[in-house]
Scaffold this active site. Structure first.
Site, mmCIF file in Angstrom:
data_model
loop_
_atom_site.group_PDB
_atom_site.id
_atom_site.type_symbol
_atom_site.label_atom_id
_atom_site.label_comp_id
_atom_site.label_asym_id
_atom_site.label_seq_id
_atom_site.Cartn_x
_atom_site.Cartn_y
_atom_site.Cartn_z
ATOM 1 C CG ASN A 7 6.196 4.276 -1.943
ATOM 2 O OD1 ASN A 7 6.948 3.372 -1.563
ATOM 3 N ND2 ASN A 7 6.328 4.863 -3.130
ATOM 4 C CD1 TRP A 8 6.856 3.898 4.862
ATOM 5 C CD2 TRP A 8 8.190 2.410 5.880
ATOM 6 N NE1 TRP A 8 6.396 3.726 6.136
ATOM 7 C CE2 TRP A 8 7.188 2.823 6.788
ATOM 8 C CE3 TRP A 8 9.135 1.483 6.302
ATOM 9 C CZ2 TRP A 8 7.122 2.329 8.101
ATOM 10 C CZ3 TRP A 8 9.067 0.989 7.600
ATOM 11 C CH2 TRP A 8 8.070 1.422 8.488
ATOM 12 C CE LYS A 9 8.781 7.619 -2.924
ATOM 13 N NZ LYS A 9 9.011 8.761 -3.793
ATOM 14 C CG HIS A 93 6.475 4.720 -7.603
ATOM 15 N ND1 HIS A 93 7.552 5.520 -7.887
ATOM 16 C CD2 HIS A 93 5.773 5.348 -6.628
ATOM 17 C CE1 HIS A 93 7.504 6.585 -7.105
ATOM 18 N NE2 HIS A 93 6.435 6.509 -6.330
ATOM 19 C CD GLU A 95 10.660 7.033 -6.565
ATOM 20 O OE1 GLU A 95 10.615 6.059 -5.804
ATOM 21 O OE2 GLU A 95 10.370 8.192 -6.208
ATOM 22 C CD GLU A 164 2.633 8.554 -6.590
ATOM 23 O OE1 GLU A 164 2.604 8.952 -5.434
ATOM 24 O OE2 GLU A 164 3.493 7.785 -7.019
ATOM 25 N N GLY A 170 8.518 13.917 -4.317
ATOM 26 C CA GLY A 170 9.732 14.168 -3.535
ATOM 27 C C GLY A 170 10.346 15.539 -3.757
ATOM 28 C CB SER A 202 5.087 17.206 -2.587
ATOM 29 O OG SER A 202 6.366 17.000 -3.172
#
Ligand code: PGA
Length: 242
Positions: A7-9, A93, A95, A164, A170, A202
């Protein structure tokens, strides 16, 4: 089948950097029958990724809208992702939930839209640090799964679930395999044993194997480390021996 999903975000900032990473993926990821590598870049790099990956990894989106098309400025739909060569899409997600106000109801509509478009949703769930301190570890996963995957037949739909823990994303503080194993068992109990269940938070090439070997997960959702092609390819290599 094991899944290693990157997942490159909202990274990287430039096309030149994206090309460098994709080149590293194309050269570094060795295909094998046991591991499915998937990369979820920002929408704007999907076309480039499809061209440059040359099959080294499958493609996924990081989100999708629940309608197929229409007056939804800024949104990207599930059929549009499928048309760009995606087979997967991350939905819910933390975020998106925390920074963009996504609710379980919205997430449920997105999961249904993804399935209708022939995409495998990578459904994310997990507790915040405060919720963990309050002892609500599996409670949060339970509510998110019950609401977010409502009315979906988990025996037949190609849903992937990613646990997650938000506090591990992160931060460099990964959840221990022992703690992750407890949630793994819980999720299997409330869904079924066939669902691919991933750990995320992580993950790097050093701790990757422990979640599969010691905690029972069938794959990993990798954020920061997926921007380093050597790390990402290293994770794919490390898990293929299990
Ligand atoms: P991280 O992110 O690997 O950088 O912790 C994981 C994720 O958000 O999917």
């Amino acid at each position: 089948m094991k899944y290693i999903i990157g997942n490159w975000k909202c990274n990287p900032e430039t096309v030149a950097e994206a090309k460098k990473i994709l080149n590293g993926y194309a050269k570094g990821i060795k295909k094998n029958a046991k591991v499915k590598a998937v990369v979820c870049p920002p929408f704007c790099y999907l076309g480039l990724a499809k061209e440059m990956l040359k099959g080294a990894a499958a493609l996924g989106g990081q989100d999708c809208h629940w309608e197929a098309k229409g007056a939804f400025t800024g949104e990207v739909s599930a059929p549009q992702l499928a048309g760009m060569g995606c087979g997967y899409v991350i939905i819910g997600h933390s975020e998106r939930r925390q920074k963009f106000g996504e609710t379980d109801e919205m997430i449920n509509k997105k999961v249904k839209a993804a399935l209708a478009a022939g995409l495998a949703p990578i459904f994310c769930c997990g507790e915040t640090r405060e919720e963990r301190i309050d002892g609500k570890i599996t409670d949060i996963a339970e509510i998110q799964i019950k609401e977010g995957l409502k009315d979906i037949d988990l025996d037949t739909a190609p849903v992937i679930i990613a646990y997650e823990p938000v506090w591990a994303i992160g931060t460099g503080t990964a959840c221990s395999p022992e703690e992750a194993q407890v949630v793994h068992q819980f999720i299997i109990n409330i869904t079924n044993e066939k669902i691919p269940l991933l750990y995320g938070g992580s993950v790097d090439s050093k701790n990757a194997v422990s979640y599969l070997q010691n905690a029972g997960y069938s794959g990993l959702l990798v954020g920061g480390a997926s921007l380093d092609p050597k790390e990402f390819a290293g994770i794919v290599e490390a898990v293929k021996i299990i």
